[in-house]
Design an enzyme around this catalytic site. Structure first.
Site, PDB file in Angstrom:
ATOM      1  N   GLU A 199       9.865  11.113   4.331  1.00 27.53           N
ATOM      2  CA  GLU A 199      10.971  10.955   3.364  1.00 27.53           C
ATOM      3  C   GLU A 199      12.319  11.454   3.876  1.00 27.53           C
ATOM      4  OE1 GLU A 199       9.516  12.713  -0.273  1.00 27.53           O
ATOM      5  OE2 GLU A 199       7.814  11.349  -0.364  1.00 27.53           O
ATOM      6  N   ASN A 222       6.841   8.202   7.310  1.00 21.65           N
ATOM      7  CA  ASN A 222       6.273   7.895   5.990  1.00 21.65           C
ATOM      8  C   ASN A 222       7.354   8.023   4.908  1.00 21.65           C
ATOM      9  OD1 ASN A 222       3.771   7.473   4.399  1.00 21.65           O
ATOM     10  ND2 ASN A 222       4.114   9.543   3.611  1.00 21.65           N
ATOM     11  N   HIS A 231       4.045   3.975  -4.257  1.00 25.08           N
ATOM     12  CA  HIS A 231       3.866   4.503  -5.619  1.00 25.08           C
ATOM     13  C   HIS A 231       4.524   3.496  -6.563  1.00 25.08           C
ATOM     14  CE1 HIS A 231       2.297   8.316  -4.250  1.00 25.08           C
ATOM     15  NE2 HIS A 231       3.318   8.449  -3.415  1.00 25.08           N
ATOM     16  N   GLU A 262      -0.014   5.895   0.184  1.00 24.63           N
ATOM     17  CA  GLU A 262      -0.101   6.711  -1.039  1.00 24.63           C
ATOM     18  C   GLU A 262      -0.172   5.821  -2.280  1.00 24.63           C
ATOM     19  OE1 GLU A 262       2.838   9.867  -1.139  1.00 24.63           O
ATOM     20  OE2 GLU A 262       2.740  10.194   1.016  1.00 24.63           O
ATOM     21  N   ASP A 265      -0.602   4.134  -5.645  1.00 23.55           N
ATOM     22  CA  ASP A 265      -1.022   4.250  -7.047  1.00 23.55           C
ATOM     23  C   ASP A 265      -0.104   3.337  -7.853  1.00 23.55           C
ATOM     24  OD1 ASP A 265       1.339   5.843  -7.207  1.00 23.55           O
ATOM     25  OD2 ASP A 265       0.214   7.712  -7.330  1.00 23.55           O
TER      26      ASP A 265
END
Ligand SMILES: *[C@@H]1O[C@H](CO)[C@@H](O)[C@H](O)[C@H]1NC(C)=O
Length: 351
Positions: free
Chosen positions: A160, A203, A239, A269, A271
């Protein structure tokens, strides 16, 4: 498999030609990881957090390699967990996750080395000069990567680094503010020196479709390479929000922009949160949304795998981070499979 069944299967195999074996293999790939591997991927996996391991319902599914061939420590390899005070390295909790992977035969994505968040105040408020902060960062990376050498399929080296404000600029954080953009290639080169066989990833989130932030992430890949440092992949956190998840085509176009630079991509990641309390219509939409993302990874040969963050709604970070949202994973709060979502993922791998 009973012996007699095995003999019958062998007998059938000796008569039936190879293409039929492939069909049979696909038909038996009815779990998340087996289906991903049948689709040519390296793994399907999940984040695992140390605090959840006391629950036997949790642990019995977490180690089910038919579903999860890979795990990522949710928190216990981050800077604040590993080097809470300068030069004192604590690997107890990270080792718990690394040992789970080893015991269960799961690949380990190690996460993460350099991040502005979950960074101890001795680093963030240290007011170090450039040379000192570089040596602190290198020492952290070298110590941690060496500790886990040979155990990490991949490392998220920098997490990030890009602002999420639409500017595409690098975040104002201690590393960028003091070292400048050079902290990125320095971090990657240092990680590579400590474990040359681990795949090194950048990432980030909101880089899953083409646009300013994705372009900035592509520029990070180019910049790291321009400095002569190695980078193997880009992690697309993914996400997502149900109903506004990017289409398969949008995700494929974005993945192709990264792979064109000579790197792998992974969904790191995943979801897909829904407004709570969730309706059955929203859960149907969610199944479609999971399918869109899996299909994108299926279609891009250099998309190596998919990791859920987390696999069940009880342990998911979503309700605590996004008030009014939840139900973001393929298993509910009682560890029961949401059949529609689960089957949508399998079907997408087989599409
Ligand atoms: C800090 O030092 C590194 C290594 O010498 C250099 O690449 C970088 O540009 C320096 N940063 C600043 C802000 O001077």
């Amino acid at each position: 498999m009973h012996a007699i069944t095995a003999i019958l299967a062998l007998a059938a195999g000796s008569v039936i030609a190879a293409p039929v074996d492939t069909v049979a293999e696909r038909a038996t790939a009815t779990e998340l990881n087996t289906a991903a591997k049948a689709a040519g991927k390296v793994y399907f996996g999940t984040a695992v957090d140390n605090g959840d391991l006391g629950n036997s319902q949790y642990t019995s599914e977490e180690k089910n390699t038919a579903d999860f061939g890979q795990i990522t420590p949710a928190n216990s390899m981050k800077w604040d967990a590993i080097e809470a005070s300068r030069g004192k390295f604590t690997y107890t909790q990270g080792d718990v996750i690394a040992n789970l992977a080893k015991t269960n035969g799961q690949k380990l994505r190690c996460h993460n080395l350099v991040w502005h968040n979950q960074l101890p105040s001795w680093v963030s408020s240290g007011n170090f000069d450039n040379a000192t902060l570089i040596s602190i960062m290198k020492n952290h990376i070298t110590n941690e990567v060496t500790h886990y050498k040979g155990q990490c399929y991949a490392w998220d080296v920098v997490n990030e680094a890009i602002n999420d404000d639409g500017s595409g600029t690098l975040r104002s954080d201690p590393f960028h503010n003091t070292i400048g953009p050079a902290y990125l290639p320095i971090a990657f080169a240092t990680a590579h020196a400590a474990d040359p066989s681990a795949k090194l990833y950048y990432n980030d989130y909101n880089i899953e479709t083409l646009g300013v932030k994705s372009t900035a992430a592509q520029n990070i890949v180019k910049m790291i390479k321009a400095y002569g440092a190695p980078i193997d992949g880009v992690g697309l956190q993914s996400h997502f929000v149900s109903g506004s998840t990017p289409t398969t085509a949008q995700q494929v176009a974005n993945m192709n922009a990264f792979t064109a630079l000579g790197v792998d991509v992974a969904i790191t990641e995943l979801d897909i949160r829904v407004k709570t309390p969730e309706t059955s219509a929203e859960l149907t939409q969610q199944a479609t949304d999971y399918s869109s993302t899996i299909k994108a990874c299926k279609q891009v040969s250099r998309c190596v795998g998919v990791t859920l963050w987390d696999w069940n709604d009880k342990n998911s970070w979503v309700p605590g981070t996004f008030p009014g949202y939840g139900a973001a994973t393929p298993w509910d709060t009682n560890f029961q499979k949401k059949t529609a979502v689960y089957n949508a993922i399998i079907s997408a791998w087989q599409s």
